[in-house]
Design a protein around this motif. Sequence first.
Motif, PDB file in Angstrom:
ATOM      1  N   LEU A  71      39.202  44.225  47.554  1.00  0.00           N
ATOM      2  CA  LEU A  71      37.918  43.794  46.995  1.00  0.00           C
ATOM      3  C   LEU A  71      37.930  43.864  45.471  1.00  0.00           C
ATOM      4  O   LEU A  71      37.536  42.910  44.792  1.00  0.00           O
ATOM      5  N   ILE A  72      38.371  44.984  44.921  1.00  0.00           N
ATOM      6  CA  ILE A  72      38.372  45.140  43.460  1.00  0.00           C
ATOM      7  C   ILE A  72      39.422  44.232  42.827  1.00  0.00           C
ATOM      8  O   ILE A  72      39.166  43.589  41.803  1.00  0.00           O
ATOM      9  N   GLY A  73      40.607  44.162  43.435  1.00  0.00           N
ATOM     10  CA  GLY A  73      41.668  43.321  42.883  1.00  0.00           C
ATOM     11  C   GLY A  73      41.315  41.846  42.889  1.00  0.00           C
ATOM     12  O   GLY A  73      41.539  41.138  41.898  1.00  0.00           O
ATOM     13  N   LEU A  74      40.750  41.379  43.989  1.00  0.00           N
ATOM     14  CA  LEU A  74      40.365  39.968  44.045  1.00  0.00           C
ATOM     15  C   LEU A  74      39.165  39.674  43.154  1.00  0.00           C
ATOM     16  O   LEU A  74      39.029  38.553  42.645  1.00  0.00           O
ATOM     17  N   PHE A  75      38.316  40.661  42.938  1.00  0.00           N
ATOM     18  CA  PHE A  75      37.222  40.499  41.977  1.00  0.00           C
ATOM     19  C   PHE A  75      37.807  40.264  40.584  1.00  0.00           C
ATOM     20  O   PHE A  75      37.359  39.374  39.851  1.00  0.00           O
ATOM     21  N   ALA A  76      38.825  41.051  40.222  1.00  0.00           N
ATOM     22  CA  ALA A  76      39.486  40.884  38.921  1.00  0.00           C
ATOM     23  C   ALA A  76      40.138  39.508  38.824  1.00  0.00           C
ATOM     24  O   ALA A  76      40.029  38.828  37.793  1.00  0.00           O
ATOM     25  N   VAL A  77      40.812  39.088  39.881  1.00  0.00           N
ATOM     26  CA  VAL A  77      41.438  37.766  39.890  1.00  0.00           C
ATOM     27  C   VAL A  77      40.370  36.678  39.720  1.00  0.00           C
ATOM     28  O   VAL A  77      40.559  35.718  38.965  1.00  0.00           O
ATOM     29  N   GLY A  78      39.246  36.837  40.404  1.00  0.00           N
ATOM     30  CA  GLY A  78      38.151  35.876  40.262  1.00  0.00           C
ATOM     31  C   GLY A  78      37.633  35.805  38.835  1.00  0.00           C
ATOM     32  O   GLY A  78      37.337  34.712  38.327  1.00  0.00           O
ATOM     33  N   ARG A  79      37.525  36.952  38.176  1.00  0.00           N
ATOM     34  CA  ARG A  79      37.102  36.956  36.765  1.00  0.00           C
ATOM     35  C   ARG A  79      38.099  36.194  35.900  1.00  0.00           C
ATOM     36  O   ARG A  79      37.710  35.434  35.005  1.00  0.00           O
ATOM     37  N   HIS A  86      37.230  27.829  34.456  1.00  0.00           N
ATOM     38  CA  HIS A  86      35.856  27.356  34.603  1.00  0.00           C
ATOM     39  C   HIS A  86      34.972  27.583  33.385  1.00  0.00           C
ATOM     40  O   HIS A  86      33.752  27.432  33.476  1.00  0.00           O
ATOM     41  N   GLY A  87      35.539  27.991  32.291  1.00  0.00           N
ATOM     42  CA  GLY A  87      34.771  28.126  31.058  1.00  0.00           C
ATOM     43  C   GLY A  87      33.926  29.375  30.937  1.00  0.00           C
ATOM     44  O   GLY A  87      33.135  29.497  30.010  1.00  0.00           O
ATOM     45  N   ALA A  88      34.071  30.312  31.861  1.00  0.00           N
ATOM     46  CA  ALA A  88      33.346  31.581  31.739  1.00  0.00           C
ATOM     47  C   ALA A  88      34.003  32.406  30.632  1.00  0.00           C
ATOM     48  O   ALA A  88      35.171  32.178  30.290  1.00  0.00           O
ATOM     49  N   PRO A  89      33.282  33.354  30.079  1.00  0.00           N
ATOM     50  CA  PRO A  89      33.914  34.206  29.058  1.00  0.00           C
ATOM     51  C   PRO A  89      35.121  34.939  29.654  1.00  0.00           C
ATOM     52  O   PRO A  89      35.071  35.409  30.789  1.00  0.00           O
ATOM     53  N   PHE A  90      36.206  35.001  28.892  1.00  0.00           N
ATOM     54  CA  PHE A  90      37.394  35.736  29.311  1.00  0.00           C
ATOM     55  C   PHE A  90      37.161  37.195  28.935  1.00  0.00           C
ATOM     56  O   PHE A  90      37.045  37.529  27.768  1.00  0.00           O
ATOM     57  N   LEU A  91      37.058  38.063  29.924  1.00  0.00           N
ATOM     58  CA  LEU A  91      36.604  39.430  29.697  1.00  0.00           C
ATOM     59  C   LEU A  91      37.652  40.481  30.115  1.00  0.00           C
ATOM     60  O   LEU A  91      37.509  41.150  31.131  1.00  0.00           O
TER      61      LEU A  91
END
Length: 118
Positions: A71-79, A86-91
């Motif tokens: 869950l946490i790893g795929l959340f990071a990959v999604g970010r 997709h133009g979201a801020p790179f964080l």
Amino acid sequence: MLAMLFGAQGILWLVNPARAVIFWGFPVPDGGMGLSSMIGALASWCLTIAACLLLALIRKQRCWYYPPMMLIGLFAVGRIVAGVAHGAPFLPERFVPELIFVALLYGAARAAGSPREA
């Protein structure tokens, strides 16, 4: 510590989403399906991680570390994908700690008993 952090966040999502969102850094929708989905998804996400980590600690079985790692790893990959594609801020200040959490959980899983031990 991660179990307590995610457990507290999950409960906070259920009782005070306007306060819980401060940790995550995005606004709470005004209402409707967006609000319902956000509260449901993030509360369940956090509480699942907390429950699995507590089970891993109590039962000393490495298999309970895998769901939070995914869950946490795929959340990071999604970010990362959101920022790159997709133009979201790179964080990196958000996804690097998440990847560090995954590494810590991997280390804990390796130190835990075998998957078949009760």
